[in-house]
Design a protein around this motif. Structure first.
Motif, mmCIF file in Angstrom:
data_model
loop_
_atom_site.group_PDB
_atom_site.id
_atom_site.type_symbol
_atom_site.label_atom_id
_atom_site.label_comp_id
_atom_site.label_asym_id
_atom_site.label_seq_id
_atom_site.Cartn_x
_atom_site.Cartn_y
_atom_site.Cartn_z
ATOM 1 N N LYS A 127 0.841 -1.213 0.000
ATOM 2 C CA LYS A 127 0.000 0.000 0.000
ATOM 3 C C LYS A 127 0.873 1.258 0.000
ATOM 4 O O LYS A 127 0.531 2.264 -0.617
ATOM 5 N N ALA A 128 2.022 1.166 0.681
ATOM 6 C CA ALA A 128 2.918 2.328 0.758
ATOM 7 C C ALA A 128 3.837 2.415 -0.468
ATOM 8 O O ALA A 128 4.690 3.295 -0.542
ATOM 9 N N GLY A 129 3.678 1.474 -1.410
ATOM 10 C CA GLY A 129 4.461 1.541 -2.646
ATOM 11 C C GLY A 129 5.809 0.857 -2.574
ATOM 12 O O GLY A 129 6.672 1.065 -3.438
ATOM 13 N N VAL A 130 6.016 0.018 -1.559
ATOM 14 C CA VAL A 130 7.297 -0.706 -1.452
ATOM 15 C C VAL A 130 7.187 -2.017 -2.245
ATOM 16 O O VAL A 130 6.314 -2.833 -1.948
ATOM 17 N N PRO A 131 8.036 -2.231 -3.243
ATOM 18 C CA PRO A 131 8.012 -3.521 -3.944
ATOM 19 C C PRO A 131 8.480 -4.647 -2.999
ATOM 20 O O PRO A 131 9.510 -4.520 -2.335
ATOM 21 N N VAL A 132 7.676 -5.711 -2.947
ATOM 22 C CA VAL A 132 7.960 -6.805 -2.004
ATOM 23 C C VAL A 132 8.121 -8.130 -2.751
ATOM 24 O O VAL A 132 7.321 -8.460 -3.628
ATOM 25 N N ILE A 133 9.149 -8.863 -2.377
ATOM 26 C CA ILE A 133 9.326 -10.237 -2.853
ATOM 27 C C ILE A 133 8.992 -11.156 -1.680
ATOM 28 O O ILE A 133 9.517 -10.984 -0.577
ATOM 29 N N GLY A 134 8.086 -12.109 -1.903
ATOM 30 C CA GLY A 134 7.732 -13.072 -0.856
ATOM 31 C C GLY A 134 8.692 -14.257 -0.891
ATOM 32 O O GLY A 134 9.436 -14.436 -1.867
ATOM 33 N N HIS A 135 8.685 -15.048 0.163
ATOM 34 C CA HIS A 135 9.599 -16.208 0.245
ATOM 35 C C HIS A 135 8.808 -17.337 0.916
ATOM 36 O O HIS A 135 8.372 -17.182 2.064
ATOM 37 N N VAL A 136 8.605 -18.436 0.195
ATOM 38 C CA VAL A 136 7.813 -19.562 0.726
ATOM 39 C C VAL A 136 8.587 -20.874 0.569
ATOM 40 O O VAL A 136 9.633 -20.921 -0.068
ATOM 41 N N GLY A 137 7.998 -21.933 1.132
ATOM 42 C CA GLY A 137 8.669 -23.243 1.139
ATOM 43 C C GLY A 137 9.471 -23.340 2.418
ATOM 44 O O GLY A 137 8.930 -23.142 3.515
ATOM 45 N N LEU A 138 10.754 -23.591 2.288
ATOM 46 C CA LEU A 138 11.625 -23.588 3.471
ATOM 47 C C LEU A 138 11.969 -22.135 3.802
ATOM 48 O O LEU A 138 12.640 -21.459 3.020
ATOM 49 N N THR A 139 11.470 -21.673 4.923
ATOM 50 C CA THR A 139 11.706 -20.287 5.334
ATOM 51 C C THR A 139 12.587 -20.311 6.590
ATOM 52 O O THR A 139 12.109 -20.607 7.690
ATOM 53 N N PRO A 140 13.897 -20.045 6.427
ATOM 54 C CA PRO A 140 14.845 -20.244 7.526
ATOM 55 C C PRO A 140 14.531 -19.462 8.800
ATOM 56 O O PRO A 140 14.879 -19.907 9.893
ATOM 57 N N ALA A 159 1.963 -29.426 0.204
ATOM 58 C CA ALA A 159 2.154 -28.834 -1.132
ATOM 59 C C ALA A 159 1.050 -27.811 -1.403
ATOM 60 O O ALA A 159 1.310 -26.711 -1.904
ATOM 61 N N GLU A 160 -0.184 -28.157 -1.041
ATOM 62 C CA GLU A 160 -1.312 -27.249 -1.274
ATOM 63 C C GLU A 160 -1.141 -25.963 -0.458
ATOM 64 O O GLU A 160 -1.456 -24.870 -0.937
ATOM 65 N N ALA A 161 -0.604 -26.123 0.762
ATOM 66 C CA ALA A 161 -0.396 -24.935 1.606
ATOM 67 C C ALA A 161 0.612 -23.987 0.950
ATOM 68 O O ALA A 161 0.406 -22.764 0.934
ATOM 69 N N ILE A 162 1.671 -24.533 0.376
ATOM 70 C CA ILE A 162 2.689 -23.669 -0.252
ATOM 71 C C ILE A 162 2.132 -23.017 -1.531
ATOM 72 O O ILE A 162 2.390 -21.843 -1.803
ATOM 73 N N LEU A 186 6.257 -29.605 -7.706
ATOM 74 C CA LEU A 186 5.481 -28.547 -7.034
ATOM 75 C C LEU A 186 5.943 -27.177 -7.526
ATOM 76 O O LEU A 186 5.127 -26.293 -7.816
ATOM 77 N N ALA A 187 7.253 -27.011 -7.625
ATOM 78 C CA ALA A 187 7.799 -25.725 -8.091
ATOM 79 C C ALA A 187 7.326 -25.439 -9.520
ATOM 80 O O ALA A 187 6.987 -24.301 -9.859
#
Ligand code: KIV
Length: 263
Positions: A127-140, A159-162, A186-187
């Motif tokens: 909303k504030a205009g910050v470009p965001v990259i998400g990270h899923v799967g193994l999230t350290p 798999a469905e959750a990811i 899955l990927a």
């Protein structure tokens, strides 16, 4: 060098996106010279630079410090900063202020790992205009909740959750998703489903791009590296040889020689 949007548009042309981590000026210069599309200042610096056990042990001040060093070495390649975990919890942190600190430093985007209230945070940043990259799967950052460092999404439910998390991140306005340590099938499915690029690490060859921890692929990290890492060089071994040579020359009075001496 193209900007982040141009790089991400590679997906629509079927071209692969090349991403690598960097944590300091010198390596950032080399990665840009080699033509890497996106440089990620990963919180993996906790492990490979600081020798800590967990990425959650690194905080905002350290991440910003290293991000600024990387940015000094880069002329135009887009630099993405990992948000350290404590910096984007919905309560008790100021996610937007911290994301904006990375953007003000010169980053093209920030990356956040999936957790229970991830979408709330992404919504505020987008909303504030910050470009965001998400990270899923193994999230350290939340690896204990995932049963440790192991392949994620092996059961139908997991798999469905990811898949669902990836779709939700796209709907929330993320510009790309990093998908870590999941089976190739899955990927492939997620990469086909999403319109935004899926950048894989340990997720097989069908992703829109790949990312690795640079210290792993250059042989600069002495601890165990995951199966998905390919070592493209063994610079650690070269450093040891060079330092041994220096040691010998100092001990034998060979260094400094006439070329390194002022008369
Ligand atoms: O911290 C990191 O380096 C990362 C990559 C492994 C994707 O998040």
């Amino acid at each position: 060098m193209p900007g982040l949007n141009e790089v991400l548009a590679k997906k629509s042309r079927g071209e692969k996106i090349v991403m690598l981590t960097a944590y300091d000026y010198s390596l950032a210069v080399l990665l840009e010279k080699a033509g890497v599309d996106i440089i990620l200042v990963g919180d993996s610096l906790a492990n490979v630079v600081l020798g800590l056990e967990a990425t959650s042990q690194v905080g905002m001040a350290v991440m910003l410090h290293h991000t600024q060093a990387v940015l000094r070495g880069v002329k135009s390649a887009p630099v993405v900063a990992d948000m350290p975990f404590d910096a984007y919890q919905p309560e008790g942190s100021d996610a937007l202020k911290n994301a904006e600190a990375f953007m003000a430093a010169g980053c093209a985007a920030v990356k956040v790992e999936w957790f229970g209230r991830c979408l709330e945070v992404v919504a505020v940043l987008v909303k504030a205009g910050v470009p965001v990259i998400g990270h899923v799967g193994l999230t350290p950052q939340t690896v204990e909740q995932l049963g440790g460092f192991k392949v994620q999404g092996r059961t139908d439910v997991a798999a469905e959750a990811i898949r669902e998390q990836s779709r939700k991140l796209e709907q929330a306005g993320c510009v790309a998703v990093v998908l870590e340590c999941v089976p190739e099938g899955l990927a492939r499915q997620i990469t086909a489903e999403l319109h935004i690029p899926v950048i894989g690490i340990g997720a097989g060859k069908y992703c829109d791009g790949q990312v690795l921890v640079v210290n792993d692929m250059l042989g600069l990290y002495d601890r165990k590296t995951p199966k998905f890492v390919k070592k493209y060089a063994d610079i650690g071994a070269e450093v040891v040889e060079a330092v041994k040579c220096y040691k010998k020359e100092v001990e034998e009075g060979v260094f400094p020689g006439p070329q390194q001496t002022f008369l």
